[in-house]
Design a protein around this motif. Structure first.
Motif, mmCIF file in Angstrom:
data_model
loop_
_atom_site.group_PDB
_atom_site.id
_atom_site.type_symbol
_atom_site.label_atom_id
_atom_site.label_comp_id
_atom_site.label_asym_id
_atom_site.label_seq_id
_atom_site.Cartn_x
_atom_site.Cartn_y
_atom_site.Cartn_z
ATOM 1 N N ASN A 10 0.871 -1.137 0.129
ATOM 2 C CA ASN A 10 0.089 0.000 -0.043
ATOM 3 C C ASN A 10 0.928 1.403 0.139
ATOM 4 O O ASN A 10 0.262 2.400 0.258
ATOM 5 N N ARG A 15 1.872 0.733 -5.689
ATOM 6 C CA ARG A 15 0.692 1.288 -6.637
ATOM 7 C C ARG A 15 1.298 1.364 -7.914
ATOM 8 O O ARG A 15 0.682 0.942 -8.952
ATOM 9 N N ARG A 19 0.245 -1.193 -11.253
ATOM 10 C CA ARG A 19 -0.237 -0.463 -12.426
ATOM 11 C C ARG A 19 0.543 -0.855 -13.530
ATOM 12 O O ARG A 19 -0.058 -1.432 -14.793
ATOM 13 N N ARG A 35 -6.083 -2.627 3.537
ATOM 14 C CA ARG A 35 -6.269 -2.176 2.010
ATOM 15 C C ARG A 35 -5.725 -0.763 1.743
ATOM 16 O O ARG A 35 -5.792 -0.540 0.549
ATOM 17 N N GLY A 39 -3.250 -0.063 -4.933
ATOM 18 C CA GLY A 39 -3.877 -0.045 -6.341
ATOM 19 C C GLY A 39 -4.988 -0.822 -6.431
ATOM 20 O O GLY A 39 -5.201 -1.808 -6.036
ATOM 21 N N PRO A 40 -6.129 -0.277 -7.340
ATOM 22 C CA PRO A 40 -7.231 -1.125 -7.425
ATOM 23 C C PRO A 40 -7.248 -2.189 -8.257
ATOM 24 O O PRO A 40 -7.939 -3.292 -7.995
ATOM 25 N N GLN A 41 -6.050 -2.621 -8.981
ATOM 26 C CA GLN A 41 -6.015 -3.684 -9.752
ATOM 27 C C GLN A 41 -5.133 -4.883 -9.015
ATOM 28 O O GLN A 41 -4.978 -5.913 -9.388
ATOM 29 N N ARG A 43 -4.910 -7.569 -6.112
ATOM 30 C CA ARG A 43 -5.751 -8.265 -5.173
ATOM 31 C C ARG A 43 -5.445 -8.428 -3.612
ATOM 32 O O ARG A 43 -3.888 -8.830 -3.369
ATOM 33 N N TYR A 44 -5.930 -7.945 -2.647
ATOM 34 C CA TYR A 44 -5.562 -7.987 -1.206
ATOM 35 C C TYR A 44 -5.631 -9.141 -0.686
ATOM 36 O O TYR A 44 -6.465 -9.823 -0.586
#
Length: 302
Positions: A10, A15, A19, A35, A39-41, A43-44
């Motif tokens: 994080n 990030r 990406r 979380r 980055g949104p892509q 998987r946590y």
């Protein structure tokens, strides 16, 4: 699809790596305590950075693991903070080594963060990947970090890289880049101390590209300086940020002024007064080509 594990997922470096690699078709799994900031892509997967758990199953069968975990050094070096800085790096590295040792199919490559601060204060000559190790708390942290990494008992086929990374510059809030720009913009972008201390840096895009390139070059292992080939003295660095901000004048800060400012900001002057003259000798010798080899913040796109 190739699988990349990022421990300490994080932070802003993670990030950008997330990406970069997802755009190239990789699956990215992030190990983190929470979380926030991921980055949104990515998987946590939860981990505590100190003990084995279900997270270790993600490593089995992964292609590459990058460990970026570690408490920020942007703080006062009191006893509690020093302990937290060391433990967060050593413990996370140790437990990753244990997880890899238990894998039926361990990753081919383990990249572990280190720091260009491991070298001595140098104003006389640059430090290559085999440069002279320095002294002081930050150096002891780096040495303990690398010792935990290189002493980890993992299968011999697992290639190990310790990336001795310099200051990474990215134009986004909360980064060093934005801090320097704001200082220059408000007329405070003069030299700090003598201004002769060297500053090594790397553009965030070249940082990501270097990681990708190191993955592909399996002939390289051990410590690698991840920094641009254009280190600057502090005075020149600030001059370029003044140009970037369109500000002609920058008030200088003496050493004692820097000490007061660091105290008020709850940080340490070492971060700005130590001369880090570090060059990417191994990267260049093996053919890595930088897209941003020179410090030109006015030309950089976010």
């Amino acid at each position: 699809m190739k699988k990349l594990i990022i421990a300490g997922a994080n932070g802003f470096l993670a990030r950008y790596l997330t990406r970069y690699f997802t755009e190239r078709g990789w699956v990215v799994v992030g190990l983190a305590r929470h979380r926030d900031g991921m980055g949104p892509q990515c998987r946590y997967v939860h981990w505590d950075g100190a003990s084995l758990g279900d997270w270790a199953d993600e490593i089995d069968g992964a292609d590459v693991l990058v460990n970026l975990a570690g408490r920020s050094v942007n703080c006062r070096y009191n006893k509690a903070n020093k302990r937290a800085i060391i433990d967060s790096r050593v413990n996370s590295t140790r437990v990753i080594g244990e997880a890899i040792a238990n894998c039926a199919q361990p990753p081919e490559l383990w990249i572990n963060s280190s720091t260009a601060t491991i070298y001595r204060h140098a104003e006389d000559r640059p430090q290559s990947d085999s440069g002279e190790i320095g002294q002081g708390f930050s150096v002891e942290v780096a040495k303990a970090w690398e010792e935990a990494f290189f002493s980890a008992h993992v299968p011999g086929r697992v290639r190990k890289l310790a990336i001795r990374t310099s200051m990474v510059l990215a134009d986004e809030p909360g980064t060093v880049y934005r801090y320097l720009y704001q200082l220059a913009r408000f007329g405070l972008g003069g030299k700090v101390g003598s201004g002769r201390q060297m500053v090594s840096w790397i553009h965030i895009h070249d940082f990501c590209r270097a990681i990708d390139w190191l993955i592909e070059h399996d002939e390289i292992s051990g410590p690698v300086n991840v920094t641009s080939p254009d280190p600057l003295c502090n005075a020149e660095l600030m001059r370029r940020f003044r140009r970037h901000s369109g500000t002609a004048i920058g008030l200088p800060a003496t050493k004692w002024m820097a000490e007061i400012g660091a105290f008020l900001l709850r940080t340490e002057t070492e971060l700005i007064l130590k001369s880090r003259w570090v060059v990417p000798t191994r990267l260049l010798e093996h053919g890595f080509v930088f897209k941003h080899p020179e410090m030109e913040p006015w030309n950089w796109q976010k």
